[in-house]
Design an enzyme around this catalytic site. Sequence first.
Site, mmCIF file in Angstrom:
data_model
loop_
_atom_site.group_PDB
_atom_site.id
_atom_site.type_symbol
_atom_site.label_atom_id
_atom_site.label_comp_id
_atom_site.label_asym_id
_atom_site.label_seq_id
_atom_site.Cartn_x
_atom_site.Cartn_y
_atom_site.Cartn_z
ATOM 1 N N ARG A 61 0.827 -1.257 -0.300
ATOM 2 C CA ARG A 61 -0.057 0.030 0.039
ATOM 3 C C ARG A 61 0.968 1.146 0.041
ATOM 4 N NH1 ARG A 61 -2.051 1.259 4.022
ATOM 5 N NH2 ARG A 61 -1.102 -0.081 5.418
ATOM 6 N N LYS A 204 -8.338 -2.352 1.092
ATOM 7 C CA LYS A 204 -8.528 -1.500 2.111
ATOM 8 C C LYS A 204 -9.341 -0.157 2.058
ATOM 9 C CE LYS A 204 -6.361 -3.731 5.445
ATOM 10 N NZ LYS A 204 -6.942 -4.349 6.366
ATOM 11 N N HIS A 223 -10.315 -3.536 13.039
ATOM 12 C CA HIS A 223 -9.292 -3.989 12.043
ATOM 13 C C HIS A 223 -9.096 -5.264 13.070
ATOM 14 C CE1 HIS A 223 -5.223 -4.077 10.314
ATOM 15 N NE2 HIS A 223 -6.025 -4.550 9.668
ATOM 16 N N SER A 242 1.121 -6.325 12.633
ATOM 17 C CA SER A 242 1.814 -7.265 12.101
ATOM 18 C C SER A 242 2.841 -7.933 13.109
ATOM 19 C CB SER A 242 2.434 -6.745 10.762
ATOM 20 O OG SER A 242 3.305 -7.728 10.131
ATOM 21 N N LYS A 246 -1.975 -12.295 15.361
ATOM 22 C CA LYS A 246 -3.319 -12.341 15.037
ATOM 23 C C LYS A 246 -4.014 -13.212 14.106
ATOM 24 C CE LYS A 246 -4.675 -8.795 12.697
ATOM 25 N NZ LYS A 246 -5.365 -8.878 11.698
ATOM 26 N N THR A 247 -3.195 -13.671 13.154
ATOM 27 C CA THR A 247 -3.556 -14.721 11.929
ATOM 28 C C THR A 247 -3.809 -15.871 12.532
ATOM 29 O OG1 THR A 247 -3.310 -13.179 10.291
ATOM 30 C CG2 THR A 247 -3.650 -15.540 9.556
ATOM 31 N N ASP A 261 -9.759 -10.430 9.555
ATOM 32 C CA ASP A 261 -9.088 -8.946 9.357
ATOM 33 C C ASP A 261 -10.003 -7.813 9.649
ATOM 34 O OD1 ASP A 261 -6.779 -7.788 8.640
ATOM 35 O OD2 ASP A 261 -7.608 -6.818 6.955
ATOM 36 N N ARG A 326 1.523 -12.359 -0.912
ATOM 37 C CA ARG A 326 0.073 -12.396 -0.545
ATOM 38 C C ARG A 326 -0.683 -13.723 -1.130
ATOM 39 N NH1 ARG A 326 -1.566 -9.058 4.348
ATOM 40 N NH2 ARG A 326 -0.105 -7.452 4.439
#
Length: 536
Positions: A61, A204, A223, A242, A246-247, A261, A326
């Site tokens: 991004r 996003k 988020h 990051s 979390k994932t 997410d 990704r």
Amino acid sequence: MLEGIVRMAGFDLKLHGIQVEDVLRNPSPSTLYEEAIRFDRGTTLSDTGCLIAYSGEKTGRSPKDKRVVKNEESEKDVWWGPVNSPLDKLTYNINRERAIDYLNTQDRLYCIDAFAGWDPNTQLKVRVICSRPYHALFMSNMLIRPNEQQLKNFGEPDYTILNAGRFPANRHTTGMTSKTSVDLNIEMGEIVILGTEYAGEMKKGVFTIVNYWGPKNNILSMHCSATADKATGRASVLFGLSGTGKTTLSADQKRYLVGDDEHCWTDDGIFNVEGGCYAKAIYLSREREPEIFNALKYGAVLENVVYDRDSHHVDFDNTTITQNTRGAYPIEHMSNAIIPCVAEHPSDVIFLTCDAFGVLPPVSRLSPEHAMYHFISGYTAKVAGTEVGVNEPEATFSPCFGGPFLVWHPAKYADLLAEKIKKHNANVWLVNTGWSGGAYGVGARIPLPQTRAIIDAIHSGELTDAPTEKDPIFGFDVITECPRVPKGILTPRTTWTSEADYEKAARALAERFCRNFKNYEDGVSAEVIAAGPNVC
């Protein structure tokens, strides 16, 4: 996804000023695969059936190129500053015309009409117009795909993304600082993309829209990842920047996956904003992340990866193109996903942080005021060696754990969070997945099995009445006993060889919190400010 629905009779994009006649509306993955391989140079297939595509110069991004049009109706709502750079209407119209002119030069275009939000009472209709089949498949995965009747009755969209990312912005236009510009016009319900082909800008962009629309309607946009108890339906939401886990921690086969997410919390419960997942693929393996690895199959998009030209086997350890490789796939590819992606009100709200200074305890319970303070802070730490120029642990703060995507002042989201947790009796926890016994380079990272045991104990309710002690600097309640976790690790002060060194490190981190929070004090109550460390 609607198989076979490609060119719909009577459908065009003239509403948006686009005259191209060959428009593929909501084509099937198979059609998009064929289009990509025929017309999108460099696109190919992996040996597991993914579409491999490349985003060109931009592989991430461009937050400094995000702009919001300054309109009378929304001007008072927007948190203006580095996150939301203002754009005047004239410049927006110039960029918009530039995008439409580019799209009108194309032989064919792709249109994805789909939804943001699984709650049928609040979902938004989103239209994506783009010139690359890879972008179309990406957003077909990331949005919620309509059935045939829903598509027939779709009508006009609430928001439209005009993706002309292959065409640059004019750097001589007032307000442009580069050839990239991602412009949100709230009143017109449009996002215009110029000068970047990175697909994540669309994802996003939709989340930024939701981050405006949600609080405007007393809905908390978040988020975070979310899971749900298979017996009760009660949710748990996990916030974290990051590298915090979390994932990994939300990929729990003992629970349903609501989403990885983006979510909203309404008076009825929570729902996933998206219809898919966008996971990091760097160093991915079947052993480390079996759920994500297995989800990358036919219908998924792999972005900017390196593959063997003979076998088409992807080398996830190869970062020649970017470290930000990704994979985007429909949430149905996750075996434990709950469809529709909705759940009851959260019983637990978990803030994950990777504290590389070795100061924060593995798990603490937060009061509503402490919850607001740490939510607005959004703390984690970068570890030495993970980024160029980072030679020692570096504190990172991102308000509401999603600073680049906020539209309102962070206090707006924090107020909504406090209101929701009080109304629905949710427990709030701060979980450190980082270092213990000293900072990075001295101490050791808290083992993942112990962190999993903490999360399991939170979900089972075993920590609700666990003994605690007040942290003398940060003021929150530190859990001192947790099943399947060694008691000695739960109080950081006792894990250091020198208590004086711990005290020095703790005060230094606390002072970083204080300096960061001064950026937001104008928008928060005295009670929340008082919930900060006692060195402020």
